[in-house]
Design a protein around this motif. Structure first.
Motif, PDB file in Angstrom:
ATOM      1  N   VAL A  20     -24.434  -6.597  10.708  1.00 15.03           N
ATOM      2  CA  VAL A  20     -23.999  -7.389   8.828  1.00 15.03           C
ATOM      3  C   VAL A  20     -22.907  -6.011   8.561  1.00 15.03           C
ATOM      4  O   VAL A  20     -23.307  -4.949   8.586  1.00 15.03           O
ATOM      5  N   ASP A  21     -21.661  -6.884   8.729  1.00 16.39           N
ATOM      6  CA  ASP A  21     -20.421  -5.840   9.175  1.00 16.39           C
ATOM      7  C   ASP A  21     -19.261  -6.174   7.869  1.00 16.39           C
ATOM      8  O   ASP A  21     -19.292  -7.204   7.198  1.00 16.39           O
ATOM      9  N   LEU A  22     -18.470  -5.450   8.390  1.00 15.84           N
ATOM     10  CA  LEU A  22     -17.510  -5.437   7.014  1.00 15.84           C
ATOM     11  C   LEU A  22     -15.957  -5.326   7.352  1.00 15.84           C
ATOM     12  O   LEU A  22     -15.346  -4.156   8.117  1.00 15.84           O
ATOM     13  N   GLU A  23     -15.127  -6.976   7.115  1.00 19.11           N
ATOM     14  CA  GLU A  23     -14.216  -6.304   7.382  1.00 19.11           C
ATOM     15  C   GLU A  23     -13.107  -6.517   6.520  1.00 19.11           C
ATOM     16  O   GLU A  23     -13.247  -6.792   5.309  1.00 19.11           O
ATOM     17  N   ILE A  24     -12.663  -5.089   6.454  1.00 22.13           N
ATOM     18  CA  ILE A  24     -11.262  -5.048   5.511  1.00 22.13           C
ATOM     19  C   ILE A  24      -9.478  -4.993   5.801  1.00 22.13           C
ATOM     20  O   ILE A  24      -9.331  -3.912   7.025  1.00 22.13           O
ATOM     21  N   ASP A  25      -8.618  -5.482   5.628  1.00 20.29           N
ATOM     22  CA  ASP A  25      -7.356  -5.422   6.206  1.00 20.29           C
ATOM     23  C   ASP A  25      -7.333  -4.124   5.768  1.00 20.29           C
ATOM     24  O   ASP A  25      -7.343  -3.432   4.808  1.00 20.29           O
ATOM     25  N   GLY A  26      -6.333  -4.012   6.468  1.00 22.83           N
ATOM     26  CA  GLY A  26      -5.236  -3.010   6.098  1.00 22.83           C
ATOM     27  C   GLY A  26      -4.528  -2.527   5.081  1.00 22.83           C
ATOM     28  O   GLY A  26      -4.102  -3.364   4.323  1.00 22.83           O
ATOM     29  N   SER A  27      -3.678  -1.676   4.871  1.00 20.59           N
ATOM     30  CA  SER A  27      -2.757  -0.720   3.808  1.00 20.59           C
ATOM     31  C   SER A  27      -2.475  -2.342   3.089  1.00 20.59           C
ATOM     32  O   SER A  27      -1.466  -2.367   4.027  1.00 20.59           O
ATOM     33  N   GLU A  28      -2.211  -2.456   2.025  1.00 21.03           N
ATOM     34  CA  GLU A  28      -1.039  -3.049   1.532  1.00 21.03           C
ATOM     35  C   GLU A  28      -0.251  -2.957   0.577  1.00 21.03           C
ATOM     36  O   GLU A  28      -1.131  -2.251  -0.771  1.00 21.03           O
ATOM     37  N   PRO A  29       0.781  -3.645   0.123  1.00 21.24           N
ATOM     38  CA  PRO A  29       1.427  -2.529  -1.337  1.00 21.24           C
ATOM     39  C   PRO A  29       0.440  -3.631  -2.422  1.00 21.24           C
ATOM     40  O   PRO A  29      -0.240  -4.289  -2.470  1.00 21.24           O
ATOM     41  N   GLN A  30       0.211  -2.310  -3.879  1.00 21.60           N
ATOM     42  CA  GLN A  30      -0.727  -3.005  -4.458  1.00 21.60           C
ATOM     43  C   GLN A  30       0.459  -2.642  -6.466  1.00 21.60           C
ATOM     44  O   GLN A  30       1.372  -1.953  -5.827  1.00 21.60           O
ATOM     45  N   ASN A  31      -0.333  -3.083  -6.936  1.00 20.71           N
ATOM     46  CA  ASN A  31       0.629  -3.068  -8.378  1.00 20.71           C
ATOM     47  C   ASN A  31       0.577  -2.134  -8.736  1.00 20.71           C
ATOM     48  O   ASN A  31      -0.768  -1.125  -8.984  1.00 20.71           O
ATOM     49  N   ARG A  32       1.330  -1.409  -9.193  1.00 23.82           N
ATOM     50  CA  ARG A  32       1.022  -0.073  -9.658  1.00 23.82           C
ATOM     51  C   ARG A  32       0.731  -0.114 -11.136  1.00 23.82           C
ATOM     52  O   ARG A  32      -0.693   0.975 -11.405  1.00 23.82           O
ATOM     53  N   TRP A  33       0.182  -1.038 -11.782  1.00 23.12           N
ATOM     54  CA  TRP A  33      -0.270  -0.946 -13.530  1.00 23.12           C
ATOM     55  C   TRP A  33      -1.781  -1.090 -12.870  1.00 23.12           C
ATOM     56  O   TRP A  33      -1.960  -0.260 -13.628  1.00 23.12           O
ATOM     57  N   LYS A  34      -1.985  -1.552 -11.339  1.00 19.89           N
ATOM     58  CA  LYS A  34      -3.736  -2.172 -11.865  1.00 19.89           C
ATOM     59  C   LYS A  34      -4.128  -0.222 -11.393  1.00 19.89           C
ATOM     60  O   LYS A  34      -5.097  -0.324 -11.281  1.00 19.89           O
TER      61      LYS A  34
END
Length: 200
Positions: A110-124
């Motif tokens: 039961v594994d978890l795939e997490i994408d690499g670092s991506e741009p994020q909205n600064r307000w969020k």
């Protein structure tokens, strides 16, 4: 002639995905002693979580400044979220093997795939801890579901030597939401946790 019903819209791909390759078989001996066997992991998880709490704060500030999570922090926190998923899956019989301590990808059924670092909205990002509150509340409710299934599954696994697929799948669904909530709160992604059914 009545129009054909619209085709269902597939759930959007989320940066945090649960992959289940478990075969439902359970070793009765390790099921019986599951809580005792999990003690070293529970101690390690508490220690790691203390460090992760500070890392989340640093990651939040860095993401607010840079617009994306720094790679090193992203990998560290992704491993922590993955490890928490492995541990919860083991503790509540969503999977059977004893998990590793490193939260490495591809090491657990039961594994978890997490994408690499991506741009994020600064307000969020700025309001992340407030925005995460509804998901955290719902996650706490779903954790009760996992615990109830784990408790009932303990008796079933002792009797049958396997976990019923429906119980396993419901727990996996709750686990996926938990992992997505942790990833959102840890500023690994600005995609909100999804309650939709998985694509696969």
């Amino acid at each position: 002639m009545p129009p054909a019903p619209a085709a269902p819209v597939p759930a959007p791909d989320h940066p945090v995905r649960l992959v289940v390759t478990d075969d439902l078989r359970r070793n009765r001996l390790t099921v019986f002693f599951r809580l005792i066997l999990a003690i070293p992991h529970l101690v390690w998880y508490v220690l790691w979580s203390v460090v992760a709490a500070f890392a989340i704060l640093v990651n939040w500030v860095a993401t607010l400044i840079n617009g994306s999570s720094p790679e090193g922090l992203h990998r560290f926190l992704a491993a922590w979220v993955r490890y928490s998923t492995h541990l919860t899956a083991y503790l509540y019989l969503v999977a059977d093997p004893f998990p590793g301590f490193g939260g490495r990808l591809g090491t657990y059924p039961v594994d978890l795939e997490i994408d690499g670092s991506e741009p994020q909205n600064r307000w969020k990002t700025g309001f992340r801890f407030i925005l995460a509150i509804p998901a955290l509340i719902l996650m706490s409710v779903l954790q009760y579901v996992i615990q109830i299934i784990g408790f009932l599954g303990w008796f079933v696994c002792l009797a049958l030597g396997r976990m019923p697929q429906g119980m396993r799948d419901l727990s996996a669904y709750c686990l996926r939401f938990q992992a997505q909530t942790y990833a959102y709160a840890a500023v690994l992604t600005d995609r909100y946790p999804s309650l939709s059914a998985p694509n696969s």
